[in-house]
Design an enzyme around this catalytic site. Structure first.
Site, PDB file in Angstrom:
ATOM      1  N   ASP A  86      -4.221   5.776  -2.412  1.00 36.98           N
ATOM      2  CA  ASP A  86      -2.969   5.184  -1.989  1.00 36.98           C
ATOM      3  C   ASP A  86      -2.590   4.069  -2.967  1.00 36.98           C
ATOM      4  O   ASP A  86      -3.253   3.868  -3.982  1.00 36.98           O
ATOM      5  CB  ASP A  86      -3.038   4.698  -0.540  1.00 36.98           C
ATOM      6  CG  ASP A  86      -4.080   3.608  -0.310  1.00 36.98           C
ATOM      7  OD1 ASP A  86      -4.769   3.209  -1.269  1.00 36.98           O
ATOM      8  OD2 ASP A  86      -4.218   3.170   0.853  1.00 36.98           O
ATOM      9  N   SER A 143       0.827  -1.206   0.000  1.00 39.04           N
ATOM     10  CA  SER A 143       0.000   0.000   0.000  1.00 39.04           C
ATOM     11  C   SER A 143       0.859   1.253   0.000  1.00 39.04           C
ATOM     12  O   SER A 143       1.525   1.562  -0.972  1.00 39.04           O
ATOM     13  CB  SER A 143      -0.963  -0.032   1.188  1.00 39.04           C
ATOM     14  OG  SER A 143      -1.862   1.049   1.126  1.00 39.04           O
ATOM     15  N   ASP A 185      -7.311   0.990  -1.711  1.00 39.21           N
ATOM     16  CA  ASP A 185      -8.423   0.674  -0.811  1.00 39.21           C
ATOM     17  C   ASP A 185      -8.824   1.892   0.010  1.00 39.21           C
ATOM     18  O   ASP A 185      -9.783   1.837   0.784  1.00 39.21           O
ATOM     19  CB  ASP A 185      -8.109  -0.514   0.090  1.00 39.21           C
ATOM     20  CG  ASP A 185      -6.901  -0.304   0.991  1.00 39.21           C
ATOM     21  OD1 ASP A 185      -6.179   0.701   0.826  1.00 39.21           O
ATOM     22  OD2 ASP A 185      -6.669  -1.161   1.874  1.00 39.21           O
ATOM     23  N   ASP A 197      -2.619   0.734  -3.202  1.00 38.83           N
ATOM     24  CA  ASP A 197      -3.514  -0.371  -3.587  1.00 38.83           C
ATOM     25  C   ASP A 197      -4.962   0.083  -3.643  1.00 38.83           C
ATOM     26  O   ASP A 197      -5.864  -0.730  -3.707  1.00 38.83           O
ATOM     27  CB  ASP A 197      -3.352  -1.557  -2.645  1.00 38.83           C
ATOM     28  CG  ASP A 197      -3.724  -1.247  -1.200  1.00 38.83           C
ATOM     29  OD1 ASP A 197      -3.674  -0.060  -0.817  1.00 38.83           O
ATOM     30  OD2 ASP A 197      -4.043  -2.186  -0.453  1.00 38.83           O
TER      31      ASP A 197
END
Length: 459
Positions: free
Chosen positions: A247, A101, A251, A249
């Site tokens: 960010d 991330s 999520d 990834d």
């Protein structure tokens, strides 16, 4: 956990080449198979982010799973929420996502889930996986090896995302999107194409859009104040109505208003609570205990029921399932939806906010400005201290008198016109302070400074 330091409470994170490498990833793959799919009957979903080390770690995980006789559904470069979706949509026995991330560039990790995209805690199997991987006593591969098969559930994922905010529900608007050279770009493009095909009157400006594991524009973490100006400045330069930054990834997503100002997470929770309650009247809304008054007010005005939960994705998800909540939000930019397997998404929130803007006829600046005026807050302030427990005790002694005290998650103290929450980190000598008032910014500044002065005695 001891043995393999990359195992944390809910996932795996480490420094590549130090406490996380190809060999450890292979052992994690075998351990995951034995704990989560012991009968080898169900496939396992596997995805990765854009980091340079991610393909190597993904391949090692796949080898471990295959050597245990498991079929691997490889969905390639994706976001964590796409792995969540694919695990549920494809009826898999679990899912693994190679990602770090927003961590430093030399880090990587693995996020793991069970059937139906349920989180895995120590008690649910992570400790057992750790023990198997640490012992490294698997023996030879099982007699019948599995296989790796490519899968592409993105079109079905896009359809699910747009079910929250169909193209016809969206306003005419220009939106600046900053993927931070992470994994968001290709997935966003698929969503944007579906929006265009559906007639959504949106215009997008893209920034740092191409995935690049070297992160030439810095690690994408818009939560850090020093990382916000690049998106805010681009919003102003483009004349956009809203900015969105993700960010690595994706999520988590972060929003900026037309002036390029960052919208604090607690106000996004309020906006999304309002948007969801417009769609599902009377629903329960779960929120964390750090900043609460704005969310509680909006939920009450919309006829919903606010439910507080301890902070953390597994805890929020558990509470949502327990009370059948339609939405759960954390001020750290994690937003969870019942109709998305109770999982967090960085693509659903900005679409829901746009739909809410269309429904109310108000700009994001206007909506957020009202909330900021009625419920000013300090935002989360971190203090690195030598004795966190003594510091929290000193704050309680100095400020809790006459207030309503709650210890659900740290120390929360509520008065008629102001409130604070003080939580200790589980992993480092840090305490996190959040203060809010009812429309009184001077009181907010005074109380924040006063509590901060006590905490600094222990630095």
């Amino acid at each position: 956990m001891t043995g393999l330091s990359c195992f944390k409470s809910y996932d795996i994170r480490g420094r590549v080449g130090e406490n996380l490498d190809e060999g450890i990833a292979y052992r994690i793959g075998r351990a995951f198979a034995r704990v989560m799919v012991p009968e080898r009957a169900d496939p396992v979903v596997l995805g990765r982010d854009i980091r340079d080390s991610s393909p190597m770690l993904k391949d090692a995980l796949a080898r471990g799973l295959v050597d245990e006789g498991v079929e691997v559904l490889d969905i390639g470069l994706c976001g964590t929420e796409e792995m969540y979706f694919a695990t549920d949509h494809l009826g898999a026995g679990g899912g693994l996502m190679v990602t770090a991330s927003h961590n430093p560039i030399g880090d990587n990790g693995v996020k793991l889930i069970g059937p139906g995209a349920r989180p895995i805690s120590r008690e649910d199997g992570l400790q057992a996986m750790h023990d198997l991987a640490a012992a490294d006593d698997f023996g030879p591969p099982r007699g019948t090896r599995g296989r790796v098969r490519a899968a592409d559930p993105r079109a079905a994922y896009v359809e699910r995302v747009l079910s929250f905010a169909p193209p016809a529900a969206l306003p005419q608007a220009k939106v600046l999107v900053n993927a931070g050279n992470g994994a968001a770009g290709p997935t966003f493009d698929a969503i944007a194409a579906a929006l265009e095909a559906g007639g959504a009157p949106l215009v997008f400006e893209r920034l740092h859009h191409d995935p690049d594991g070297r992160f030439p524009n810095g690690i994408p973490n818009p939560l850090l104040p020093e990382n916000r100006p690049v998106t805010g400045n681009a919003v102003r330069a483009a004349g956009a109505d809203m900015g969105v930054a993700w960010d690595g990834d994706f999520d988590r997503c972060f929003l900026f208003d037309a002036a390029g100002d960052f919208v604090d997470g607690e106000y996004i929770v309020g906006l999304l609570a309002a948007a969801v309650l417009d769609q599902e009247p009377g629903s329960r809304i779960v929120h964390d205990p750090r900043i609460v008054w704005n969310t509680r007010r909006i939920v009450a005005e919309k006829g919903g029921e606010a439910v507080v939960s301890k902070t953390g994705h597994a805890l929020i998800k558990a509470t949502m399932r327990e009370v059948d909540a339609a939405y759960g939000g954390e001020m750290s930019a994690h937003h969870y939806f019942r109709a998305f397997m109770y999982c967090d998404s960085g693509m659903i929130p900005w679409l829901l906010v746009l739909a809410h803007m269309a429904r109310t006829g108000r700009s994001l600046s206007d909506l957020v400005g009202e909330m900021r005026a009625r419920h000013p807050s300090s935002g989360e302030i971190n203090y690195r201290l030598s004795d966190p427990e003594a510091a929290v005790a000193a704050v309680e002694a100095a400020f809790a008198g006459g207030g309503e005290v709650d210890r659900l998650d740290g120390l929360s103290v509520e008065f008629s016109d102001w409130r604070f929450n003080l939580r200790q980190s589980n992993t480092e000598p840090v305490v996190r302070l959040n203060v809010e008032t009812l429309g009184d910014r001077a009181l907010l500044e005074e109380r924040t400074a006063a509590i901060g002065a006590v905490l600094k005695r222990y630095s």
